[in-house]
Design a protein around this motif. Sequence first.
Motif, PDB file in Angstrom:
ATOM      1  N   GLU A   1      26.369  41.623  48.587  1.00  0.00           N
ATOM      2  CA  GLU A   1      26.884  42.975  48.338  1.00  0.00           C
ATOM      3  C   GLU A   1      27.251  43.654  49.647  1.00  0.00           C
ATOM      4  O   GLU A   1      28.326  44.247  49.779  1.00  0.00           O
ATOM      5  CB  GLU A   1      25.849  43.813  47.592  1.00  0.00           C
ATOM      6  CG  GLU A   1      25.686  43.446  46.145  1.00  0.00           C
ATOM      7  CD  GLU A   1      24.599  44.260  45.456  1.00  0.00           C
ATOM      8  OE1 GLU A   1      24.157  45.301  46.001  1.00  0.00           O
ATOM      9  OE2 GLU A   1      24.190  43.853  44.357  1.00  0.00           O
ATOM     10  N   GLY A   2      26.350  43.568  50.627  1.00  0.00           N
ATOM     11  CA  GLY A   2      26.615  44.169  51.933  1.00  0.00           C
ATOM     12  C   GLY A   2      27.827  43.569  52.603  1.00  0.00           C
ATOM     13  O   GLY A   2      28.639  44.278  53.201  1.00  0.00           O
TER      14      GLY A   2
ATOM     15  N   ALA B   1      32.661  38.693  43.191  1.00  0.00           N
ATOM     16  CA  ALA B   1      32.158  40.058  43.334  1.00  0.00           C
ATOM     17  C   ALA B   1      33.254  41.013  42.886  1.00  0.00           C
ATOM     18  O   ALA B   1      34.427  40.827  43.221  1.00  0.00           O
ATOM     19  CB  ALA B   1      31.776  40.347  44.782  1.00  0.00           C
ATOM     20  N   VAL B   2      32.869  42.007  42.117  1.00  0.00           N
ATOM     21  CA  VAL B   2      33.794  43.037  41.678  1.00  0.00           C
ATOM     22  C   VAL B   2      33.340  44.347  42.315  1.00  0.00           C
ATOM     23  O   VAL B   2      32.199  44.764  42.137  1.00  0.00           O
ATOM     24  CB  VAL B   2      33.818  43.146  40.135  1.00  0.00           C
ATOM     25  CG1 VAL B   2      34.763  44.258  39.691  1.00  0.00           C
ATOM     26  CG2 VAL B   2      34.209  41.811  39.510  1.00  0.00           C
ATOM     27  N   VAL B   3      34.233  44.959  43.072  1.00  0.00           N
ATOM     28  CA  VAL B   3      33.942  46.219  43.748  1.00  0.00           C
ATOM     29  C   VAL B   3      34.761  47.311  43.096  1.00  0.00           C
ATOM     30  O   VAL B   3      35.964  47.145  42.884  1.00  0.00           O
ATOM     31  CB  VAL B   3      34.316  46.153  45.251  1.00  0.00           C
ATOM     32  CG1 VAL B   3      34.042  47.481  45.934  1.00  0.00           C
ATOM     33  CG2 VAL B   3      33.585  45.022  45.936  1.00  0.00           C
ATOM     34  N   ASN B   4      34.099  48.409  42.770  1.00  0.00           N
ATOM     35  CA  ASN B   4      34.860  49.554  42.304  1.00  0.00           C
ATOM     36  C   ASN B   4      34.420  50.774  43.085  1.00  0.00           C
ATOM     37  O   ASN B   4      33.307  50.841  43.598  1.00  0.00           O
ATOM     38  CB  ASN B   4      34.730  49.769  40.789  1.00  0.00           C
ATOM     39  CG  ASN B   4      33.330  50.157  40.377  1.00  0.00           C
ATOM     40  OD1 ASN B   4      32.438  49.310  40.364  1.00  0.00           O
ATOM     41  ND2 ASN B   4      33.135  51.420  40.056  1.00  0.00           N
TER      42      ASN B   4
ATOM     43  N   THR C   1      38.564  42.416  42.977  1.00  0.00           N
ATOM     44  CA  THR C   1      37.781  41.218  42.689  1.00  0.00           C
ATOM     45  C   THR C   1      37.872  40.291  43.893  1.00  0.00           C
ATOM     46  O   THR C   1      38.967  39.989  44.365  1.00  0.00           O
ATOM     47  CB  THR C   1      38.306  40.510  41.424  1.00  0.00           C
ATOM     48  OG1 THR C   1      38.239  41.424  40.331  1.00  0.00           O
ATOM     49  CG2 THR C   1      37.484  39.271  41.113  1.00  0.00           C
ATOM     50  N   TRP C   2      36.689  39.898  44.388  1.00  0.00           N
ATOM     51  CA  TRP C   2      36.567  38.996  45.533  1.00  0.00           C
ATOM     52  C   TRP C   2      35.983  37.674  45.050  1.00  0.00           C
ATOM     53  O   TRP C   2      35.149  37.667  44.153  1.00  0.00           O
ATOM     54  CB  TRP C   2      35.613  39.589  46.574  1.00  0.00           C
ATOM     55  CG  TRP C   2      36.097  40.845  47.218  1.00  0.00           C
ATOM     56  CD1 TRP C   2      36.030  42.116  46.703  1.00  0.00           C
ATOM     57  CD2 TRP C   2      36.707  40.981  48.498  1.00  0.00           C
ATOM     58  NE1 TRP C   2      36.559  43.014  47.593  1.00  0.00           N
ATOM     59  CE2 TRP C   2      36.976  42.338  48.703  1.00  0.00           C
ATOM     60  CE3 TRP C   2      37.034  40.058  49.497  1.00  0.00           C
ATOM     61  CZ2 TRP C   2      37.575  42.809  49.869  1.00  0.00           C
ATOM     62  CZ3 TRP C   2      37.632  40.531  50.661  1.00  0.00           C
ATOM     63  CH2 TRP C   2      37.896  41.894  50.834  1.00  0.00           C
TER      64      TRP C   2
ATOM     65  N   SER D   1      43.422  43.384  42.796  1.00  0.00           N
ATOM     66  CA  SER D   1      43.018  44.788  42.886  1.00  0.00           C
ATOM     67  C   SER D   1      43.792  45.591  41.867  1.00  0.00           C
ATOM     68  O   SER D   1      44.924  45.255  41.521  1.00  0.00           O
ATOM     69  CB  SER D   1      43.315  45.372  44.278  1.00  0.00           C
ATOM     70  OG  SER D   1      42.614  44.703  45.293  1.00  0.00           O
ATOM     71  N   GLY D   2      43.181  46.655  41.415  1.00  0.00           N
ATOM     72  CA  GLY D   2      43.852  47.613  40.543  1.00  0.00           C
ATOM     73  C   GLY D   2      43.594  49.003  41.080  1.00  0.00           C
ATOM     74  O   GLY D   2      42.475  49.335  41.478  1.00  0.00           O
ATOM     75  N   PHE D   3      44.634  49.807  41.140  1.00  0.00           N
ATOM     76  CA  PHE D   3      44.550  51.165  41.667  1.00  0.00           C
ATOM     77  C   PHE D   3      45.081  52.146  40.637  1.00  0.00           C
ATOM     78  O   PHE D   3      46.082  51.875  39.977  1.00  0.00           O
ATOM     79  CB  PHE D   3      45.406  51.306  42.940  1.00  0.00           C
ATOM     80  CG  PHE D   3      45.032  50.345  44.028  1.00  0.00           C
ATOM     81  CD1 PHE D   3      44.073  50.690  44.965  1.00  0.00           C
ATOM     82  CD2 PHE D   3      45.643  49.105  44.122  1.00  0.00           C
ATOM     83  CE1 PHE D   3      43.730  49.806  45.978  1.00  0.00           C
ATOM     84  CE2 PHE D   3      45.304  48.216  45.125  1.00  0.00           C
ATOM     85  CZ  PHE D   3      44.349  48.563  46.056  1.00  0.00           C
ATOM     86  N   SER D   4      44.410  53.279  40.521  1.00  0.00           N
ATOM     87  CA  SER D   4      44.884  54.317  39.616  1.00  0.00           C
ATOM     88  C   SER D   4      44.739  55.664  40.311  1.00  0.00           C
ATOM     89  O   SER D   4      43.635  56.060  40.696  1.00  0.00           O
ATOM     90  CB  SER D   4      44.064  54.307  38.313  1.00  0.00           C
ATOM     91  OG  SER D   4      44.537  55.287  37.429  1.00  0.00           O
TER      92      SER D   4
END
Length: 147
Positions: free
Chosen positions: A28-29, A100-103, A126-127, A139-142
């Motif tokens: 995570e880090g 890993a999914v980062v939001n 998503t990594w 990646s998704g951006f909104s």
Amino acid sequence: MRIIFVTATALLMSCAPAGDETAGEEAEGKVIELEYQWVDAALAGNVESFAAFMTDDYVAVSDGHTTDKRTWVDAVRSGRHTNTSVELLNLKVHLYGNTAVVNGDYTQSDLVNGQEKWVRGVYVTTWVRRNGRWQAVASGFSDLPDP
């Protein structure tokens, strides 16, 4: 012939290691660190470093459009897209084995085709970890409306 449907979540969960909390915290880090390094590369205009954070088949979705790695890197290299500031906020990492999914939230100022643009929004990246190396695959951006 038998057809089996597996959701992406079920597939990812089946890859998750059981009970290794320390490794999870380290991963995570590392992924959060990579998020910030990716932003730093973009802000510095370091195109090669910026590109290295993405897999060759990386895709981003924003405002109903998709952009592949080559198109995004070309826009940065040519100066058509220049990040002038980026702030990442409220990052959360969800680990599923080597995925890993980062939001989180972001604010960003850009020059796009010579025009200033400021946005705040939410995103997800998503990594995947391959051969010991994490890279972004999607990646998704909104954008969010002005407050």
